[in-house]
Write an enzyme that holds these catalytic residues in place. Sequence first.
Site, PDB file in Angstrom:
ATOM      1  N   CYS A  85       0.836  -1.201   0.000  1.00 37.94           N
ATOM      2  CA  CYS A  85       0.000   0.000   0.000  1.00 37.94           C
ATOM      3  C   CYS A  85       0.878   1.263   0.000  1.00 37.94           C
ATOM      4  O   CYS A  85       1.462   1.598  -1.020  1.00 37.94           O
ATOM      5  CB  CYS A  85      -0.970  -0.030   1.175  1.00 37.94           C
ATOM      6  N   HIS A 194      -3.464  -5.657   1.328  1.00 37.44           N
ATOM      7  CA  HIS A 194      -2.673  -5.901   2.539  1.00 37.44           C
ATOM      8  C   HIS A 194      -2.599  -7.384   2.911  1.00 37.44           C
ATOM      9  O   HIS A 194      -3.458  -7.884   3.653  1.00 37.44           O
ATOM     10  CB  HIS A 194      -3.291  -5.137   3.705  1.00 37.44           C
ATOM     11  N   GLU A 196      -0.672  -8.702   5.084  1.00 37.05           N
ATOM     12  CA  GLU A 196      -0.383  -8.852   6.519  1.00 37.05           C
ATOM     13  C   GLU A 196      -1.650  -8.905   7.362  1.00 37.05           C
ATOM     14  O   GLU A 196      -1.598  -9.255   8.558  1.00 37.05           O
ATOM     15  CB  GLU A 196       0.537  -7.716   7.002  1.00 37.05           C
TER      16      GLU A 196
END
Length: 232
Positions: A85, A194, A196
């Site tokens: 991002c 994302h 994560e």
Amino acid sequence: MRIGVVTFPGSLDDRDAQRAIRLAGATPVALWHGEHDLHGVDAIVLPGGFSYGDYLRCGAIASLSPIMAEVIDAANKGMPVLGICNGFQMLTEAHLLEGGLIRNEAGAFICRDQRLRIENSSTDWTNGFTANQEITIPLKNGEGGFIASTETLARLEGEGRVIARYLDVNPNGSLNDIAGVTNERGNVVGLMPHPEHAVEPGFGPDTAAAMRSGIDGLAFFTSVIERSLVNA
């Protein structure tokens, strides 16, 4: 394996990236934007957030931070670098990746679980996937529209350097539905969604098996660990 995560003023997902690295089986190392020391890490993650408040352009000021001189040098020498991002925006501003990111087509911040198709499964960060594998990971951005010149876009497509595309809906107006790209060497990857945030059951996207059970993002982090073992 030691993977550094750089914290900038305004980083939001640095701790999430560190946790993802730990769950993948590596040791996360906190790095600070104002230093010139990578502390002997084997790979680097530039996390999501709003570095320097997104003033000027997203990622533009962060790309000139002291530590980025070391990141650029390490990347050019082959160290794996993942920009997520805001980190993706930094990589384009630092000219480690081609193209750029602009305001979402709808003019609004978007937060959703996003389906993707993995287009390139040979990079340091995507080799744990299979080509054309479909995954779901969260997306949250206000300036996630990928752009590039006609010539650059043709080169990225022709050289297989698009690593992932949006499926079902293009959430931000990215050209060719591009969600992420890589450099020629395959060690530097930028991804707008994302991974994560999809690494641990109970905290990821919903799946047919259970709510919040999706862990499709974990393979981005295990990929770089496996590649490191192979190259050791």
